[in-house]
Design a protein around this motif. Structure first.
Motif, PDB file in Angstrom:
ATOM      1  N   ILE A   4      90.494  31.115 -35.896  1.00 24.98           N
ATOM      2  CA  ILE A   4      90.301  29.737 -36.359  1.00 24.98           C
ATOM      3  C   ILE A   4      88.950  29.596 -37.059  1.00 24.98           C
ATOM      4  CG2 ILE A   4      89.877  27.364 -35.542  1.00 24.98           C
ATOM      5  CD1 ILE A   4      92.083  27.983 -33.385  1.00 24.98           C
ATOM      6  N   ARG A   5      87.954  30.265 -36.522  1.00 26.59           N
ATOM      7  CA  ARG A   5      86.612  30.215 -37.129  1.00 26.59           C
ATOM      8  C   ARG A   5      86.489  31.133 -38.332  1.00 26.59           C
ATOM      9  NH1 ARG A   5      81.806  28.404 -33.852  1.00 26.59           N
ATOM     10  NH2 ARG A   5      80.764  29.815 -35.278  1.00 26.59           N
ATOM     11  N   ALA A   6      87.524  31.930 -38.605  1.00 28.06           N
ATOM     12  CA  ALA A   6      87.529  32.886 -39.714  1.00 28.06           C
ATOM     13  C   ALA A   6      86.339  33.838 -39.631  1.00 28.06           C
ATOM     14  CB  ALA A   6      87.570  32.169 -41.064  1.00 28.06           C
ATOM     15  N   GLU A   7      86.063  34.301 -38.404  1.00 27.13           N
ATOM     16  CA  GLU A   7      84.980  35.254 -38.181  1.00 27.13           C
ATOM     17  C   GLU A   7      85.575  36.567 -37.714  1.00 27.13           C
ATOM     18  OE1 GLU A   7      81.662  33.950 -35.851  1.00 27.13           O
ATOM     19  OE2 GLU A   7      81.897  31.891 -36.533  1.00 27.13           O
ATOM     20  N   PHE A   8      85.050  37.644 -38.268  1.00 23.13           N
ATOM     21  CA  PHE A   8      85.557  38.950 -37.883  1.00 23.13           C
ATOM     22  C   PHE A   8      84.397  39.863 -37.530  1.00 23.13           C
ATOM     23  CE2 PHE A   8      86.928  43.294 -38.707  1.00 23.13           C
ATOM     24  CZ  PHE A   8      88.010  43.355 -37.849  1.00 23.13           C
ATOM     25  N   ASP A   9      84.256  40.110 -36.255  1.00 19.95           N
ATOM     26  CA  ASP A   9      83.331  41.117 -35.751  1.00 19.95           C
ATOM     27  C   ASP A   9      84.211  42.155 -35.085  1.00 19.95           C
ATOM     28  OD1 ASP A   9      81.733  42.717 -34.094  1.00 19.95           O
ATOM     29  OD2 ASP A   9      80.309  41.105 -33.736  1.00 19.95           O
ATOM     30  N   PRO A  10      84.255  43.371 -35.635  1.00 17.69           N
ATOM     31  CA  PRO A  10      85.197  44.369 -35.111  1.00 17.69           C
ATOM     32  C   PRO A  10      85.069  44.607 -33.604  1.00 17.69           C
ATOM     33  CG  PRO A  10      84.037  45.232 -37.046  1.00 17.69           C
ATOM     34  CD  PRO A  10      83.460  43.894 -36.740  1.00 17.69           C
ATOM     35  N   VAL A  11      83.879  44.578 -33.074  1.00 19.16           N
ATOM     36  CA  VAL A  11      83.704  44.835 -31.643  1.00 19.16           C
ATOM     37  C   VAL A  11      84.397  43.750 -30.815  1.00 19.16           C
ATOM     38  CG1 VAL A  11      82.012  45.019 -29.779  1.00 19.16           C
ATOM     39  CG2 VAL A  11      81.578  46.131 -31.968  1.00 19.16           C
ATOM     40  N   TRP A  12      84.141  42.473 -31.141  1.00 13.89           N
ATOM     41  CA  TRP A  12      84.737  41.380 -30.374  1.00 13.89           C
ATOM     42  C   TRP A  12      86.238  41.301 -30.601  1.00 13.89           C
ATOM     43  CZ3 TRP A  12      82.354  39.513 -26.399  1.00 13.89           C
ATOM     44  CH2 TRP A  12      80.962  39.602 -26.353  1.00 13.89           C
ATOM     45  N   TRP A  13      86.670  41.539 -31.847  1.00 19.76           N
ATOM     46  CA  TRP A  13      88.102  41.504 -32.117  1.00 19.76           C
ATOM     47  C   TRP A  13      88.824  42.633 -31.384  1.00 19.76           C
ATOM     48  CZ3 TRP A  13      91.780  38.768 -34.978  1.00 19.76           C
ATOM     49  CH2 TRP A  13      91.316  37.586 -35.559  1.00 19.76           C
ATOM     50  N   LEU A  14      88.302  43.841 -31.450  1.00 16.00           N
ATOM     51  CA  LEU A  14      88.968  44.970 -30.790  1.00 16.00           C
ATOM     52  C   LEU A  14      89.031  44.777 -29.278  1.00 16.00           C
ATOM     53  CD1 LEU A  14      87.640  48.007 -32.852  1.00 16.00           C
ATOM     54  CD2 LEU A  14      89.959  47.073 -32.830  1.00 16.00           C
ATOM     55  N   ALA A  15      87.947  44.312 -28.697  1.00 11.61           N
ATOM     56  CA  ALA A  15      87.941  44.086 -27.247  1.00 11.61           C
ATOM     57  C   ALA A  15      88.992  43.059 -26.855  1.00 11.61           C
ATOM     58  CB  ALA A  15      86.551  43.629 -26.803  1.00 11.61           C
ATOM     59  N   ASN A  16      89.089  41.999 -27.611  1.00 11.72           N
ATOM     60  CA  ASN A  16      90.040  40.942 -27.258  1.00 11.72           C
ATOM     61  C   ASN A  16      91.466  41.274 -27.651  1.00 11.72           C
ATOM     62  OD1 ASN A  16      88.495  38.750 -25.901  1.00 11.72           O
ATOM     63  ND2 ASN A  16      87.210  39.104 -27.693  1.00 11.72           N
ATOM     64  N   LEU A  17      91.655  42.026 -28.725  1.00 10.46           N
ATOM     65  CA  LEU A  17      93.004  42.515 -29.036  1.00 10.46           C
ATOM     66  C   LEU A  17      93.478  43.484 -27.959  1.00 10.46           C
ATOM     67  CD1 LEU A  17      92.822  43.011 -32.910  1.00 10.46           C
ATOM     68  CD2 LEU A  17      94.309  41.413 -31.657  1.00 10.46           C
ATOM     69  N   PHE A  18      92.553  44.278 -27.427  1.00 10.83           N
ATOM     70  CA  PHE A  18      92.881  45.163 -26.315  1.00 10.83           C
ATOM     71  C   PHE A  18      93.379  44.343 -25.131  1.00 10.83           C
ATOM     72  CE2 PHE A  18      91.499  47.263 -22.371  1.00 10.83           C
ATOM     73  CZ  PHE A  18      92.247  48.427 -22.451  1.00 10.83           C
ATOM     74  N   LEU A  19      92.638  43.286 -24.770  1.00  6.22           N
ATOM     75  CA  LEU A  19      93.070  42.427 -23.657  1.00  6.22           C
ATOM     76  C   LEU A  19      94.434  41.798 -23.928  1.00  6.22           C
ATOM     77  CD1 LEU A  19      89.789  40.489 -22.766  1.00  6.22           C
ATOM     78  CD2 LEU A  19      90.875  42.328 -21.455  1.00  6.22           C
ATOM     79  N   LEU A  20      94.655  41.408 -25.143  1.00  7.40           N
ATOM     80  CA  LEU A  20      95.924  40.778 -25.525  1.00  7.40           C
ATOM     81  C   LEU A  20      97.100  41.750 -25.452  1.00  7.40           C
ATOM     82  CD1 LEU A  20      97.765  38.619 -26.869  1.00  7.40           C
ATOM     83  CD2 LEU A  20      96.827  39.368 -29.070  1.00  7.40           C
TER      84      LEU A  20
END
Length: 139
Positions: free
Chosen positions: A106-122
């Motif tokens: 929603i914020r249109a922000e992409f930080d690979p570390v935060w995205w990968l960690a949360n995609l992993f959780l998902l």
């Protein structure tokens, strides 16, 4: 007693301990006990609204982590009910990841570390949820 799918408890325990560790470090950072490098922090880390958003995950993360650790403990001791606890923990884990990924999208922000960690959780809990539900229906 039904055996868990391969890798389930390794992933679950590693995830749960990691999340509890994250919250311990976050609490120590908030208390000024430790200082984390700015590059390790999520975007807009000092914004009180974003800080509140992050802390809003604490109950969810602690609940799914405790349920997951309890499920693993119960399984290792041959106690029934590990599967029910696992089927509570895994969807909550996935939900936490989905909520965080949605926020960053929603914020249109992409930080690979935060995205990968949360995609992993998902993502990682999904095949295990499916396997455990199918096994339950087959009984």
């Amino acid at each position: 007693m039904m055996a868990p799918p391969p890798g389930l408890f390794v992933l679950m325990v590693c995830t749960d301990i990691s999340l509890l560790g994250y919250w311990l470090i976050t609490a120590l950072s908030a208390a000024g006990v430790v200082a984390l490098p700015p590059e390790w922090l999520y975007s807009d880390y000092a914004n009180p609204v974003v800080v509140a958003w992050n802390w809003s995950f604490l109950p969810l993360d602690v609940i799914f982590s405790c349920l997951g650790l309890l499920a693993a403990w119960r399984y290792r001791r041959g106690h029934p009910g590990w599967r029910d606890l696992t089927l509570l923990s895994l969807p909550l884990t996935s939900t936490a990841g989905l909520m965080a990924v949605s926020y960053w999208a929603i914020r249109a922000e992409f930080d690979p570390v935060w995205w990968l960690a949360n995609l992993f959780l998902l993502i990682w809990p999904l095949p295990y949820i499916l396997h455990l539900v199918k096994a339950r229906q087959g009984q």
